[in-house]
Design a protein around this motif. Sequence first.
Motif, mmCIF file in Angstrom:
data_model
loop_
_atom_site.group_PDB
_atom_site.id
_atom_site.type_symbol
_atom_site.label_atom_id
_atom_site.label_comp_id
_atom_site.label_asym_id
_atom_site.label_seq_id
_atom_site.Cartn_x
_atom_site.Cartn_y
_atom_site.Cartn_z
ATOM 1 N N ASP A 96 1.047 -1.257 -0.161
ATOM 2 C CA ASP A 96 -0.120 -0.001 0.051
ATOM 3 C C ASP A 96 0.953 1.270 -0.034
ATOM 4 O O ASP A 96 0.421 2.263 -0.689
ATOM 5 N N LEU A 97 1.914 1.329 0.951
ATOM 6 C CA LEU A 97 3.095 2.479 0.799
ATOM 7 C C LEU A 97 3.713 2.587 -0.553
ATOM 8 O O LEU A 97 3.828 3.788 -1.006
ATOM 9 N N GLU A 98 3.857 1.594 -1.246
ATOM 10 C CA GLU A 98 4.501 1.824 -2.377
ATOM 11 C C GLU A 98 3.751 2.262 -3.468
ATOM 12 O O GLU A 98 4.047 2.958 -4.464
ATOM 13 N N LEU A 99 2.336 2.302 -3.224
ATOM 14 C CA LEU A 99 1.384 2.967 -3.990
ATOM 15 C C LEU A 99 1.276 4.512 -3.728
ATOM 16 O O LEU A 99 1.032 5.366 -4.883
ATOM 17 N N LEU A 100 1.447 4.763 -2.299
ATOM 18 C CA LEU A 100 0.909 6.073 -1.880
ATOM 19 C C LEU A 100 2.343 6.858 -1.831
ATOM 20 O O LEU A 100 2.143 8.006 -2.401
ATOM 21 N N LEU A 101 3.448 6.457 -1.439
ATOM 22 C CA LEU A 101 4.684 7.208 -1.507
ATOM 23 C C LEU A 101 5.081 8.049 -2.698
ATOM 24 O O LEU A 101 5.545 9.303 -2.636
ATOM 25 N N PRO A 102 4.970 7.446 -3.987
ATOM 26 C CA PRO A 102 5.504 7.933 -5.140
ATOM 27 C C PRO A 102 4.433 9.363 -5.444
ATOM 28 O O PRO A 102 4.901 10.196 -6.172
ATOM 29 N N TRP A 103 3.539 9.641 -4.796
ATOM 30 C CA TRP A 103 2.481 10.812 -4.974
ATOM 31 C C TRP A 103 3.387 11.912 -4.835
ATOM 32 O O TRP A 103 3.208 12.820 -5.416
ATOM 33 N N GLY A 104 4.190 11.920 -3.664
ATOM 34 C CA GLY A 104 5.150 13.121 -3.330
ATOM 35 C C GLY A 104 5.999 13.422 -4.492
ATOM 36 O O GLY A 104 6.522 14.523 -4.354
ATOM 37 N N GLU A 105 6.476 12.658 -5.285
ATOM 38 C CA GLU A 105 7.400 12.827 -6.258
ATOM 39 C C GLU A 105 6.775 13.508 -7.693
ATOM 40 O O GLU A 105 7.346 14.252 -8.165
ATOM 41 N N PHE A 106 5.547 13.203 -7.979
ATOM 42 C CA PHE A 106 4.846 13.639 -9.280
ATOM 43 C C PHE A 106 3.982 15.117 -8.775
ATOM 44 O O PHE A 106 3.577 15.538 -9.635
#
Length: 170
Positions: A106-116
């Motif tokens: 779940d974290l692997e799906l949410l954490l990239p949001w901060g990058e884009f």
Amino acid sequence: MLRILGFCLIAAGCALAGESCCARLRIRALSLERCEALAQALGEELRYTMAPVEMLMTSLGERQQFSPLGFLRRCACLCTAGEAFPKAWKRAVTEEAERLALSREDLELLLPWGEFLGAADLESQLGQLKLAGLSLGRQREDARQRWRTLGKLYSTLGVLGGVFAVIVLW
């Protein structure tokens, strides 16, 4: 008398442990459902307001629907304190992950949001959010299925484990 009370406490403790495991599965399913709705809401807000991500986190964090997702308010606070959004997002989501019962996947799906978010053009952000929403939807369905099947199992095992412990100790 004390012996019977002790047995009752053992049985209740085991039943409570099973219910606790079941509740954790339920919390994860509900958290993923809210995160999926968040992806959609973020996309809509970005499309119509083009507001900075810090303002989006604040406004979405104030909505009742997203109030259980404490990482929105935490991220907004960190950004207000001067921390860059990508770092604030990662920190806020990671800190709240345990409380929301989110798994590593779940974290692997949410954490990239901060990058884009806030770093790419509008269409790229909307595309990434749509993809994230679809992935979160699959995770949510999996979490619901696990809650339906394993939740009952954990509850039953907790009660039966308590009864078994009482029988063995009797």
